[in-house]
Design a protein around this motif. Structure first.
Motif, PDB file in Angstrom:
ATOM      1  N   LEU A  73       8.666  10.882 -40.044  1.00 15.79           N
ATOM      2  CA  LEU A  73       9.974  11.480 -40.300  1.00 15.79           C
ATOM      3  C   LEU A  73      10.563  11.043 -41.638  1.00 15.79           C
ATOM      4  N   ARG A  74       9.932  10.058 -42.270  1.00 10.08           N
ATOM      5  CA  ARG A  74      10.342   9.653 -43.620  1.00 10.08           C
ATOM      6  C   ARG A  74       9.239   9.970 -44.618  1.00 10.08           C
ATOM      7  N   ALA A  75       8.423  10.977 -44.310  1.00 11.35           N
ATOM      8  CA  ALA A  75       7.306  11.354 -45.177  1.00 11.35           C
ATOM      9  C   ALA A  75       6.358  10.172 -45.402  1.00 11.35           C
ATOM     10  N   MET A  76       6.141   9.393 -44.334  1.00  8.34           N
ATOM     11  CA  MET A  76       5.224   8.253 -44.354  1.00  8.34           C
ATOM     12  C   MET A  76       5.603   7.212 -45.407  1.00  8.34           C
ATOM     13  N   ARG A  77       6.902   7.002 -45.566  1.00 12.00           N
ATOM     14  CA  ARG A  77       7.374   5.969 -46.492  1.00 12.00           C
ATOM     15  C   ARG A  77       7.989   4.821 -45.695  1.00 12.00           C
ATOM     16  N   THR A  78       7.945   3.633 -46.267  1.00 12.92           N
ATOM     17  CA  THR A  78       8.684   2.515 -45.685  1.00 12.92           C
ATOM     18  C   THR A  78      10.156   2.662 -46.074  1.00 12.92           C
ATOM     19  N   ALA A  79      11.021   1.928 -45.385  1.00 11.72           N
ATOM     20  CA  ALA A  79      12.446   2.023 -45.700  1.00 11.72           C
ATOM     21  C   ALA A  79      13.184   0.835 -45.095  1.00 11.72           C
ATOM     22  N   PRO A  80      14.294   0.428 -45.728  1.00  9.11           N
ATOM     23  CA  PRO A  80      15.135  -0.596 -45.106  1.00  9.11           C
ATOM     24  C   PRO A  80      15.887   0.020 -43.927  1.00  9.11           C
ATOM     25  N   VAL A  81      15.941  -0.676 -42.807  1.00  9.54           N
ATOM     26  CA  VAL A  81      16.630  -0.159 -41.628  1.00  9.54           C
ATOM     27  C   VAL A  81      17.595  -1.209 -41.095  1.00  9.54           C
ATOM     28  N   ALA A  82      18.656  -0.741 -40.457  1.00  7.69           N
ATOM     29  CA  ALA A  82      19.648  -1.648 -39.883  1.00  7.69           C
ATOM     30  C   ALA A  82      19.106  -2.276 -38.607  1.00  7.69           C
ATOM     31  N   ARG A  83      19.475  -3.507 -38.379  1.00  9.28           N
ATOM     32  CA  ARG A  83      19.100  -4.174 -37.136  1.00  9.28           C
ATOM     33  C   ARG A  83      20.248  -5.092 -36.721  1.00  9.28           C
ATOM     34  N   GLY A  84      20.185  -5.565 -35.505  1.00  9.04           N
ATOM     35  CA  GLY A  84      21.229  -6.458 -35.044  1.00  9.04           C
ATOM     36  C   GLY A  84      22.052  -5.847 -33.932  1.00  9.04           C
ATOM     37  N   GLU A  85      23.190  -6.458 -33.681  1.00  3.33           N
ATOM     38  CA  GLU A  85      23.993  -6.076 -32.530  1.00  3.33           C
ATOM     39  C   GLU A  85      24.577  -4.677 -32.663  1.00  3.33           C
ATOM     40  N   GLY A  86      24.927  -4.270 -33.883  1.00  2.36           N
ATOM     41  CA  GLY A  86      25.483  -2.936 -34.069  1.00  2.36           C
ATOM     42  C   GLY A  86      24.486  -1.854 -33.684  1.00  2.36           C
ATOM     43  N   ALA A  87      23.241  -2.002 -34.136  1.00  7.52           N
ATOM     44  CA  ALA A  87      22.205  -1.025 -33.808  1.00  7.52           C
ATOM     45  C   ALA A  87      21.912  -1.016 -32.315  1.00  7.52           C
ATOM     46  N   ARG A  88      21.930  -2.196 -31.680  1.00  8.71           N
ATOM     47  CA  ARG A  88      21.657  -2.255 -30.238  1.00  8.71           C
ATOM     48  C   ARG A  88      22.793  -1.644 -29.432  1.00  8.71           C
ATOM     49  N   LEU A  89      24.035  -1.860 -29.865  1.00  8.27           N
ATOM     50  CA  LEU A  89      25.153  -1.211 -29.179  1.00  8.27           C
ATOM     51  C   LEU A  89      25.064   0.298 -29.325  1.00  8.27           C
ATOM     52  N   ALA A  90      24.687   0.753 -30.534  1.00  9.53           N
ATOM     53  CA  ALA A  90      24.511   2.188 -30.751  1.00  9.53           C
ATOM     54  C   ALA A  90      23.432   2.734 -29.824  1.00  9.53           C
ATOM     55  N   ALA A  91      22.375   1.956 -29.601  1.00 10.04           N
ATOM     56  CA  ALA A  91      21.305   2.389 -28.702  1.00 10.04           C
ATOM     57  C   ALA A  91      21.810   2.512 -27.271  1.00 10.04           C
ATOM     58  N   ALA A  92      22.597   1.535 -26.820  1.00  8.73           N
ATOM     59  CA  ALA A  92      23.129   1.576 -25.459  1.00  8.73           C
ATOM     60  C   ALA A  92      24.042   2.787 -25.270  1.00  8.73           C
ATOM     61  N   VAL A  93      24.904   3.024 -26.238  1.00  8.64           N
ATOM     62  CA  VAL A  93      25.819   4.172 -26.150  1.00  8.64           C
ATOM     63  C   VAL A  93      25.038   5.480 -26.180  1.00  8.64           C
ATOM     64  N   SER A  94      24.012   5.553 -27.017  1.00  9.95           N
ATOM     65  CA  SER A  94      23.219   6.772 -27.128  1.00  9.95           C
ATOM     66  C   SER A  94      22.506   7.104 -25.825  1.00  9.95           C
ATOM     67  N   LEU A  95      22.013   6.076 -25.134  1.00  8.55           N
ATOM     68  CA  LEU A  95      21.348   6.317 -23.854  1.00  8.55           C
ATOM     69  C   LEU A  95      22.307   6.914 -22.836  1.00  8.55           C
ATOM     70  N   VAL A  96      23.518   6.381 -22.774  1.00  5.20           N
ATOM     71  CA  VAL A  96      24.481   6.903 -21.805  1.00  5.20           C
ATOM     72  C   VAL A  96      24.951   8.301 -22.219  1.00  5.20           C
ATOM     73  N   LEU A  97      25.128   8.528 -23.530  1.00  2.91           N
ATOM     74  CA  LEU A  97      25.493   9.862 -24.002  1.00  2.91           C
ATOM     75  C   LEU A  97      24.421  10.885 -23.631  1.00  2.91           C
ATOM     76  N   ALA A  98      23.162  10.504 -23.857  1.00  8.96           N
ATOM     77  CA  ALA A  98      22.062  11.412 -23.536  1.00  8.96           C
ATOM     78  C   ALA A  98      21.991  11.671 -22.045  1.00  8.96           C
ATOM     79  N   SER A  99      22.236  10.639 -21.249  1.00  6.18           N
ATOM     80  CA  SER A  99      22.254  10.809 -19.802  1.00  6.18           C
ATOM     81  C   SER A  99      23.324  11.818 -19.391  1.00  6.18           C
ATOM     82  N   ALA A 100      24.492  11.715 -20.017  1.00  4.18           N
ATOM     83  CA  ALA A 100      25.566  12.665 -19.708  1.00  4.18           C
ATOM     84  C   ALA A 100      25.169  14.080 -20.078  1.00  4.18           C
ATOM     85  N   LYS A 101      24.492  14.236 -21.218  1.00  4.72           N
ATOM     86  CA  LYS A 101      24.061  15.573 -21.638  1.00  4.72           C
ATOM     87  C   LYS A 101      23.048  16.155 -20.654  1.00  4.72           C
ATOM     88  N   VAL A 102      22.120  15.319 -20.188  1.00  3.22           N
ATOM     89  CA  VAL A 102      21.124  15.795 -19.223  1.00  3.22           C
ATOM     90  C   VAL A 102      21.819  16.230 -17.933  1.00  3.22           C
TER      91      VAL A 102
END
Length: 422
Positions: A73-102
């Motif tokens: 999805l990045r045309a096979m390039r490396t890239a700097p990515v965010a990590r840490g508590e903010g990204a994990r909270l975003a993941a938790a929220v995204s799972l519940v959002l997706a569950s609601a959509k389903v």
């Protein structure tokens, strides 16, 4: 991929495109790390705002970035990515959002979900996402029960809503859920004083998300008899637009009351791109790239005709319609290979039928074209490449937003945030 904040990367200047992609990829990789490969399908544009807000309050740190390996999805390039508590909270929220959509799709009996076995499987997936989001949330001190409760209350509120019911009564569960997620970013960032203004920004963001989803789906919902907040409550699109504009204004005011270490990306997404999202949903955008494609009405399918500024209106070929409209390469019109002035030989024959011009590349078959389209789309070439080869026709084309005429900068907020002083 879903979400109301879908920025054109052409407008993300001063390194903000790299930052935005860092949060998007960080969300995707946080989902994979905590919940497995399949969880990556819930990556969405709105969930990453939680990650953006967390980092806006703490500032970018060395510990908050890592270099990810090559990705298709990045045309096979490396890239700097965010990590840490903010990204994990975003993941938790995204799972519940997706569950609601389903759950929403199951309730509406959309497509295959109208069949009981498929609906039962979808419910199991939604429950697993709820549990996964709760596990990550607990690890971060965030109780996702407020999100799950909002999803559960939504069904009951919709069942009771009717003509005369306030639209804000229907949007309240979404507002409550997003307010909690936004406020918790202040806890993670160690800025408790930001919790109240960010909760207000989250509440209004949730209102906007619900409103815009209702506006964009109203025509489709009416056609299939599905429940829609605007139709059920008898709310006009004019009133919905007024509520949306009020929410935009409120979000900007709330953000000004919060303290940030570096709020450039958060400001662009929540002050400028949200305005674009509202314009897009209501069909009032003037950006050539933001306008729907030929044959689409405002708000992606509202059936009200093309929006002014559409670069593909009037039959001009677009990246998604290689042989569309007046650009049909074999249509026999002026300038086409089959008409007067075309590159073919006498009688306007195209090169592959005896014309004198060099032979054009042989078009791809349907399946090969679909595979190439997927590659072009996932690597953003259809959007931003200077030139790419059409997936089916193999003709040279330009990225549809390469020459986007919208203002790419954010230096003069008065031009796009009138009267708000942001």
């Amino acid at each position: 991929m879903f979400g109301i904040v879908r920025p054109c990367t052409h407008r993300l200047t001063d390194g903000l495109k790299t930052e935005w992609m860092a949060h998007l990829c960080g969300l995707c990789l946080a989902l994979r790390a905590d919940h497995g490969q399949f969880a990556r399908v819930v990556t969405n544009y709105d969930g990453l705002i939680v990650s953006v807000l967390t980092e806006a309050q703490t500032g970018v740190t060395a510990a908050g970035r890592r270099t990810a390996g090559p990705c298709a999805l990045r045309a096979m390039r490396t890239a700097p990515v965010a990590r840490g508590e903010g990204a994990r909270l975003a993941a938790a929220v995204s799972l519940v959002l997706a569950s609601a959509k389903v759950r929403d799709h199951v309730a509406d009996r959309d497509g295959l979900l109208a069949r009981r076995p498929a609906a039962a499987a979808a419910r199991r997936v939604a429950r697993s996402w709820d549990k996964a989001g709760a596990r990550t949330g607990r690890a971060l001190g965030f109780d996702t029960a407020v999100l799950v409760d909002a999803v559960d209350r939504q069904t009951g509120i919709e069942a009771l809503a009717g003509p005369g019911t306030s639209l804000l009564t229907v949007t309240e569960p979404t507002e409550t859920a997003t307010a909690a997620a936004f406020a918790h970013t202040a806890v993670l960032a160690g800025r408790p004083g930001n919790a109240e203004p960010l909760a207000e920004a989250g509440r209004l963001f949730g209102r906007l998300a619900h409103l815009l989803d209702a506006v964009e789906d109203q025509t489709a919902d009416a056609e299939k008899g599905a429940w829609n907040p605007l139709t059920a409550t008898g709310t006009s699109r004019e009133e919905a637009r007024r509520l949306a504009d009020d929410a935009l204004h409120g979000i900007r005011l709330a953000l000004k009351d919060a303290e940030f270490a570096d709020d450039r990306l958060a400001h662009v997404l929540l002050a400028h791109e949200l305005r674009t999202s509202v314009d897009r949903a209501f069909g009032t955008t003037t950006c050539a790239h933001g306008a729907p494609g030929a044959g689409q009405g405002p708000g992606y399918g509202q059936g009200q005709g093309p929006v002014p500024g559409n670069p593909y209106a009037g039959g001009a070929p677009g990246p998604y319609q290689p042989y569309g409209g007046g650009g049909n390469p074999y249509g026999g019109g002026p300038g086409g290979p089959g008409g007067a002035g075309g590159p073919g030989g006498p009688g306007g024959l195209p090169p592959q039928f005896g014309g004198g011009a060099p032979q054009a590349p042989k078009p791809r078959g349907f399946l090969a074209g679909c595979a190439m389209f997927t590659w072009l789309f996932c690597t953003c070439q259809i959007c931003c490449a200077k030139e790419y080869e059409g997936p089916w026709s193999r003709k040279k084309r330009e990225g549809c937003c390469r020459d986007c005429d919208c203002d790419p900068g954010c230096g003069n907020c008065d031009c796009c945030c009138p009267c708000d002083g942001c």
